[in-house]
Design a protein around this motif. Structure first.
Motif, PDB file in Angstrom:
ATOM      1  N   ASP A 221       0.928  -1.265   0.151  1.00  0.00           N
ATOM      2  CA  ASP A 221      -0.332   0.350   0.463  1.00  0.00           C
ATOM      3  C   ASP A 221       1.004   1.386  -0.268  1.00  0.00           C
ATOM      4  OD1 ASP A 221      -2.296  -1.287   0.059  1.00  0.00           O
ATOM      5  OD2 ASP A 221      -2.675  -1.813   2.513  1.00  0.00           O
ATOM      6  N   ALA A 222       2.350   1.213   0.610  1.00  0.00           N
ATOM      7  CA  ALA A 222       3.090   2.701   0.239  1.00  0.00           C
ATOM      8  C   ALA A 222       4.172   1.695  -0.118  1.00  0.00           C
ATOM      9  CB  ALA A 222       2.780   2.864   1.754  1.00  0.00           C
ATOM     10  N   VAL A 223       5.050   3.094  -0.415  1.00  0.00           N
ATOM     11  CA  VAL A 223       6.876   3.083  -0.263  1.00  0.00           C
ATOM     12  C   VAL A 223       8.057   3.744   0.905  1.00  0.00           C
ATOM     13  CG1 VAL A 223       6.929   2.150  -2.971  1.00  0.00           C
ATOM     14  CG2 VAL A 223       6.542   5.039  -2.383  1.00  0.00           C
ATOM     15  N   ALA A 224       8.095   3.147   1.413  1.00  0.00           N
ATOM     16  CA  ALA A 224       8.786   3.752   2.321  1.00  0.00           C
ATOM     17  C   ALA A 224      10.484   4.575   1.975  1.00  0.00           C
ATOM     18  CB  ALA A 224       9.401   3.393   3.654  1.00  0.00           C
ATOM     19  N   LEU A 225      11.126   5.778   2.356  1.00  0.00           N
ATOM     20  CA  LEU A 225      12.379   5.749   1.499  1.00  0.00           C
ATOM     21  C   LEU A 225      12.944   5.927   2.657  1.00  0.00           C
ATOM     22  CD1 LEU A 225      14.331   6.070  -0.832  1.00  0.00           C
ATOM     23  CD2 LEU A 225      13.638   8.264  -0.649  1.00  0.00           C
ATOM     24  N   LEU A 226      14.574   5.407   2.874  1.00  0.00           N
ATOM     25  CA  LEU A 226      15.426   6.096   3.715  1.00  0.00           C
ATOM     26  C   LEU A 226      16.759   6.525   2.329  1.00  0.00           C
ATOM     27  CD1 LEU A 226      17.030   6.246   6.597  1.00  0.00           C
ATOM     28  CD2 LEU A 226      17.877   4.465   6.070  1.00  0.00           C
ATOM     29  N   ASP A 228      19.311   8.811   2.710  1.00  0.00           N
ATOM     30  CA  ASP A 228      20.613   8.705   3.730  1.00  0.00           C
ATOM     31  C   ASP A 228      21.149   8.404   4.399  1.00  0.00           C
ATOM     32  OD1 ASP A 228      23.137  10.833   2.954  1.00  0.00           O
ATOM     33  OD2 ASP A 228      22.929  10.709   4.570  1.00  0.00           O
ATOM     34  N   SER A 229      22.063   7.554   5.223  1.00  0.00           N
ATOM     35  CA  SER A 229      22.388   7.227   6.205  1.00  0.00           C
ATOM     36  C   SER A 229      22.248   7.933   7.393  1.00  0.00           C
ATOM     37  CB  SER A 229      24.276   6.545   6.108  1.00  0.00           C
ATOM     38  OG  SER A 229      24.626   6.224   5.661  1.00  0.00           O
ATOM     39  N   TYR A 230      22.126   9.556   6.990  1.00  0.00           N
ATOM     40  CA  TYR A 230      21.873  10.123   8.515  1.00  0.00           C
ATOM     41  C   TYR A 230      21.426  11.285   8.144  1.00  0.00           C
ATOM     42  CZ  TYR A 230      26.891   9.405   9.577  1.00  0.00           C
ATOM     43  OH  TYR A 230      27.997   8.719   9.369  1.00  0.00           O
ATOM     44  N   THR A 231      19.658  10.660   7.408  1.00  0.00           N
ATOM     45  CA  THR A 231      18.598  11.200   7.046  1.00  0.00           C
ATOM     46  C   THR A 231      17.533  11.262   8.223  1.00  0.00           C
ATOM     47  OG1 THR A 231      16.879  11.785   6.125  1.00  0.00           O
ATOM     48  CG2 THR A 231      17.277   9.438   6.644  1.00  0.00           C
ATOM     49  N   ALA A 232      16.822  12.419   8.731  1.00  0.00           N
ATOM     50  CA  ALA A 232      16.349  12.359   9.910  1.00  0.00           C
ATOM     51  C   ALA A 232      15.299  12.149  10.212  1.00  0.00           C
ATOM     52  CB  ALA A 232      16.119  13.629  10.350  1.00  0.00           C
ATOM     53  N   ALA A 233      14.544  11.064   8.415  1.00  0.00           N
ATOM     54  CA  ALA A 233      12.834  10.759   9.123  1.00  0.00           C
ATOM     55  C   ALA A 233      12.865   9.864   7.906  1.00  0.00           C
ATOM     56  CB  ALA A 233      12.319  11.912   8.563  1.00  0.00           C
ATOM     57  N   VAL A 234      12.413   9.190   7.624  1.00  0.00           N
ATOM     58  CA  VAL A 234      11.641   8.011   6.623  1.00  0.00           C
ATOM     59  C   VAL A 234      10.481   9.052   6.404  1.00  0.00           C
ATOM     60  CG1 VAL A 234      11.012   5.195   6.405  1.00  0.00           C
ATOM     61  CG2 VAL A 234      13.015   5.483   7.704  1.00  0.00           C
ATOM     62  N   ARG A 235      10.463   8.504   4.389  1.00  0.00           N
ATOM     63  CA  ARG A 235       9.730   8.977   4.072  1.00  0.00           C
ATOM     64  C   ARG A 235       8.755   8.018   3.246  1.00  0.00           C
ATOM     65  NH1 ARG A 235      10.169  13.012  -1.087  1.00  0.00           N
ATOM     66  NH2 ARG A 235      11.375  11.103  -1.771  1.00  0.00           N
ATOM     67  N   ILE A 236       7.286   7.724   4.026  1.00  0.00           N
ATOM     68  CA  ILE A 236       5.943   6.925   3.344  1.00  0.00           C
ATOM     69  C   ILE A 236       5.362   7.795   2.819  1.00  0.00           C
ATOM     70  CG2 ILE A 236       4.351   5.452   3.979  1.00  0.00           C
ATOM     71  CD1 ILE A 236       6.815   5.360   5.617  1.00  0.00           C
ATOM     72  N   VAL A 237       5.320   7.217   1.026  1.00  0.00           N
ATOM     73  CA  VAL A 237       4.378   8.202  -0.012  1.00  0.00           C
ATOM     74  C   VAL A 237       2.577   6.670  -0.309  1.00  0.00           C
ATOM     75  CG1 VAL A 237       4.325   9.010  -1.820  1.00  0.00           C
ATOM     76  CG2 VAL A 237       6.317   8.980  -1.146  1.00  0.00           C
ATOM     77  N   ARG A 238       2.149   7.108  -0.105  1.00  0.00           N
ATOM     78  CA  ARG A 238       0.926   6.241  -0.234  1.00  0.00           C
ATOM     79  C   ARG A 238       0.718   5.523  -1.449  1.00  0.00           C
ATOM     80  NH1 ARG A 238      -1.803   3.293   4.100  1.00  0.00           N
ATOM     81  NH2 ARG A 238      -1.787   4.387   5.944  1.00  0.00           N
ATOM     82  N   LYS A 239       0.489   4.129  -2.328  1.00  0.00           N
ATOM     83  CA  LYS A 239       0.470   4.302  -3.371  1.00  0.00           C
ATOM     84  C   LYS A 239      -1.490   4.984  -3.277  1.00  0.00           C
ATOM     85  CE  LYS A 239       3.607   0.270  -4.056  1.00  0.00           C
ATOM     86  NZ  LYS A 239       3.103  -1.504  -4.306  1.00  0.00           N
ATOM     87  N   GLY A 240      -1.218   5.746  -4.701  1.00  0.00           N
ATOM     88  CA  GLY A 240      -2.751   5.721  -5.431  1.00  0.00           C
ATOM     89  C   GLY A 240      -2.916   7.517  -5.194  1.00  0.00           C
ATOM     90  N   SER A 241      -2.870   7.419  -3.359  1.00  0.00           N
ATOM     91  CA  SER A 241      -2.841   8.940  -3.316  1.00  0.00           C
ATOM     92  C   SER A 241      -2.072   9.383  -3.684  1.00  0.00           C
ATOM     93  CB  SER A 241      -3.321   8.661  -1.692  1.00  0.00           C
ATOM     94  OG  SER A 241      -2.723   8.835  -1.323  1.00  0.00           O
ATOM     95  N   GLY A 242      -0.042   9.134  -3.252  1.00  0.00           N
ATOM     96  CA  GLY A 242       0.890   9.665  -3.478  1.00  0.00           C
ATOM     97  C   GLY A 242       0.752  11.057  -1.772  1.00  0.00           C
TER      98      GLY A 242
END
Length: 292
Positions: A221-226, A228-242
């Motif tokens: 239902d979504a993709v999760a992106l890290l 960089d090694s030192y990034t402050a958050a994981v970004r979640i993008v919902r499929k369909g709605s974006g």
């Protein structure tokens, strides 16, 4: 807690720093003048010339060059205490399996990315099922050159990505294909595919002018992106709605976290996350991908 450290080089000095921060008395095996200087500056309790001088330690950490792991571990395991060795366990499957047969219950591998807060967050998402099952994992680890003189960059970089896959998926899928080049010890690259459940792609290179550390997990239902090694958050993008959501990450350092887990084990706590058996499986998978 009395902990022995074999090796105080480029990475060993950071291990010493964190063991001292964990209030361990650290005896360092250091043979070169540079290593002895680093051990002294890092707060070692004692500096000795060989593994035999580590008798009486409650646990031992090995941070020597990859090509020496098998020989050093054979000596260290004679001391009969738990051992934490830097990844990879060895650089060939035969010696890795021999070490498992000898001391599977007290030999563990330092896979620091299994303690990275971003990877821990993605693994928690996978276990909870909040975004559906994991369909694919894609990992990239690119840079120019590397600091090791004994093995090429594939042996140094790829264990990280396989540890990430294991932590998120809960297992390490089989190798299905790979392409790669080895120009020299300093310059090598490999792109591999594992699967099928989940399908995983790994790309490692010391031939990239651009440094990149990226992990993308595709859920149903979504993709999760890290990114960089030192990034402050994981970004979640919902499929369909974006729709995008940021999952904030703590600033804890993975090396300190994995060493804390080892020290806690020495006090009677649970084992670190990567067993010798898992370490041997990682070595086998790398060998398979290289052969492909």
């Amino acid at each position: 807690m009395r902990v022995g450290l074999v090796g105080c080089g480029r990475w060993g000095r950071f291990i010493l720093r964190d063991l001292v921060a964990l209030r361990c008395d650290v005896t360092v095996v250091a043979r070169s003048d540079a290593s002895r200087e680093r051990a002294t500056a890092g707060g070692a309790t004692a500096i000795v010339g060989g593994v035999a001088d580590l008798r009486g330690m409650e646990g031992i950490v090995v941070a020597t060059p990859t090509s020496t792991h098998a020989a050093v571990l054979r000596q260290v395991l004679d001391l009969g205490v738990p051992v934490f060795v830097e990844k990879p366990l060895t650089d060939d499957p035969v010696s890795a399996r021999a070490l498992v047969d000898r001391a599977e219950d007290r030999l563990f591998v330092m896979d620091k990315w299994r303690y990275h807060p971003g990877i821990e967050a993605m693994a928690a998402m996978a276990r909870s099922g909040e975004y559906g099952r994991v369909r694919a994992i894609h990992s990239r680890r690119l840079s120019w050159g590397h600091d090791h003189d004994d093995v090429d960059a594939v042996w140094i970089l790829l264990p990280h990505d396989l540890a990430i896959i294991r932590e998120i998926a809960g297992h390490l899928p089989g190798a299905t294909g790979a392409v790669g080049t080895v120009w020299s010890i300093k310059q090598a690259a490999l792109t591999g595919v594992l699967g099928p459940d989940p399908v995983c792609t790994v790309e490692v290179s010391s031939l990239s002018p651009i440094r990149e550390r990226r992990v993308l997990v595709e859920f149903e239902d979504a993709v999760a992106l890290l990114d960089d090694s030192y990034t402050a958050a994981v970004r979640i993008v919902r499929k369909g709605s974006g729709e995008e959501t940021l999952v904030p990450l703590p600033s804890t350092m993975p090396l300190l976290q994995e060493l804390a887990a080892f020290v806690e084990h020495l006090r009677g706590g649970p084992t670190p996350r990567s067993s010798a058996l898992e370490g041997a499986e990682t070595v086998e998978r790398i060998a398979q991908l290289r052969a492909m």
